[in-house]
Enzyme design. Structure first.
Site, short mmCIF file in Angstrom:
data_model
loop_
_atom_site.label_atom_id
_atom_site.label_comp_id
_atom_site.label_asym_id
_atom_site.label_seq_id
_atom_site.Cartn_x
_atom_site.Cartn_y
_atom_site.Cartn_z
N ARG A 87 77.91 -40.29 73.77
CA ARG A 87 76.56 -39.72 73.79
C ARG A 87 76.02 -39.80 75.21
O ARG A 87 76.15 -40.83 75.88
CB ARG A 87 75.66 -40.49 72.82
CG ARG A 87 74.19 -40.24 73.02
CD ARG A 87 73.33 -40.72 71.86
NE ARG A 87 71.97 -41.00 72.27
CZ ARG A 87 71.07 -40.09 72.64
NH1 ARG A 87 71.38 -38.80 72.66
NH2 ARG A 87 69.85 -40.46 73.00
N GLU A 179 65.77 -45.09 71.79
CA GLU A 179 66.15 -43.69 71.63
C GLU A 179 66.33 -43.47 70.14
O GLU A 179 65.78 -44.24 69.34
CB GLU A 179 67.38 -43.32 72.48
CG GLU A 179 68.55 -44.25 72.43
CD GLU A 179 69.48 -44.01 71.26
OE1 GLU A 179 69.25 -44.64 70.20
OE2 GLU A 179 70.47 -43.27 71.40
N MET A 180 67.09 -42.47 69.69
CA MET A 180 67.05 -42.16 68.26
C MET A 180 68.41 -41.89 67.61
O MET A 180 68.46 -41.40 66.49
CB MET A 180 66.12 -40.95 68.03
CG MET A 180 64.70 -41.20 68.53
SD MET A 180 63.57 -39.85 68.20
CE MET A 180 63.36 -40.00 66.44
N ASP A 204 61.47 -42.19 80.42
CA ASP A 204 60.08 -42.61 80.43
C ASP A 204 60.02 -44.12 80.18
O ASP A 204 60.99 -44.70 79.71
CB ASP A 204 59.26 -41.85 79.37
CG ASP A 204 59.90 -41.90 78.01
OD1 ASP A 204 60.77 -41.05 77.72
OD2 ASP A 204 59.57 -42.81 77.24
N1 HPA Z 1 61.33 -42.96 71.99
C1 HPA Z 1 62.41 -42.50 71.35
N2 HPA Z 1 63.34 -41.79 71.95
C2 HPA Z 1 63.21 -41.53 73.25
C3 HPA Z 1 62.12 -41.98 73.96
C4 HPA Z 1 61.13 -42.74 73.29
O1 HPA Z 1 60.15 -43.17 73.87
N3 HPA Z 1 62.26 -41.55 75.24
C5 HPA Z 1 63.41 -40.86 75.29
N4 HPA Z 1 63.99 -40.85 74.09
#
Ligand code: HPA
Length: 233
Positions: A87, A179-180, A204
């Site tokens: 990834r 992240e997710m 960020d």
């Molecule tokens: N949260 C979830 N996924 C992300 C974030 C976040 O702040 N920034 C980049 N991917």
């Protein structure tokens, strides 16, 4: 064809890079690979196979979140025999010493998703990276002079949380960023006995509110892809 991927057998290489965004897959294929062919357009989840030097590799969008990524990883491994899944994506830093543009190699991923609670009947599972990929990526990032950190991350099911301070608990326990997708990737890789790694760039910071400019994103994304391509078997 599989249920969600329109490729014919043999069109997908054993190593697949997985950015969340299919347009990033196209951009990396166009700019960093040679002899590129498109193997998937189903649902706009673009996938390409090409050559990085003499290595044949594929790159395909995973979509956002564990459910989307899991559908593609299941089909890539069980129907197209993918063996290495890398990834490349962005993350939000939750430690004060991390800055936009830093690279994080996810050694392990905690999650607030219930996907493994369901799978393991309420018990915890610890999704972890393939050590040899992690080591190679660390060496490649260092050789490139990148600011690289290795540690635990959080794969969250929510991007927009109600509580603005939700991440602080995880930060207290040493988690680097959120992240997710990674917990889903590492769990499925373990299940199927294939290799996986998440290489992430901080886009960020939840600590400072800093966010990557579009120029920073354009610079950072190819660096992650380069590291992923260099460590591809
Ligand atoms: N949260 C979830 N996924 C992300 C974030 C976040 O702040 N920034 C980049 N991917």
């Amino acid at each position: 064809m599989s249920t969600h991927i329109g490729a014919r057998q043999g069109q997908i290489a054993p190593t697949v890079l997985l950015p969340g965004d299919p347009l990033r897959a196209r951009h990396i294929a166009d700019t960093m690979l040679k002899d590129v062919s498109c193997f998937n357009e189903v649902r706009g989840m673009l996938g390409y196979t090409g050559f990085y030097g003499d290595k044949r590799v594929s790159i395909m969008g995973s979509g956002m979140g564990i459910p989307s990524l899991s559908i593609y990883v299941n089909e890539l491994v069980t129907e197209y025999y993918a063996k290495t899944l890398i990834r490349i994506g962005t993350c939000g830093a939750i430690q004060p010493y991390l800055s936009v543009g830093d690279i994080i190699l996810a050694m392990a991923s905690s999650t607030d998703s219930h996907i493994n609670k369901l799978r393991f009947a309420g018990m915890d599972y610890a999704p972890t990276a393939s050590f040899h990929l992690l080591l190679k990526a660390y060496e490649a990032a260092q050789a490139r002079g990148a600011a690289v950190y290795v540690g635990g991350i959080l794969s969250s099911d929510t991007f927009y949380e109600d509580d603005p301070e939700w991440w602080k608990k995880w930060a207290t326990y040493g988690v680097l960023a959120c992240e997710m997708e990674t917990a889903g990737l590492y769990t499925l890789a373990a299940k199927f006995g294939v290799d996986a790694l998440s290489i992430l760039t901080v886009s960020d910071s939840l600590v400072t509110g800093e966010s990557a400019t579009s120029e920073q994103r354009e610079r950072d994304f190819p660096l992650m892809a380069e590291i992923a391509l260099k460590i591809s078997p």
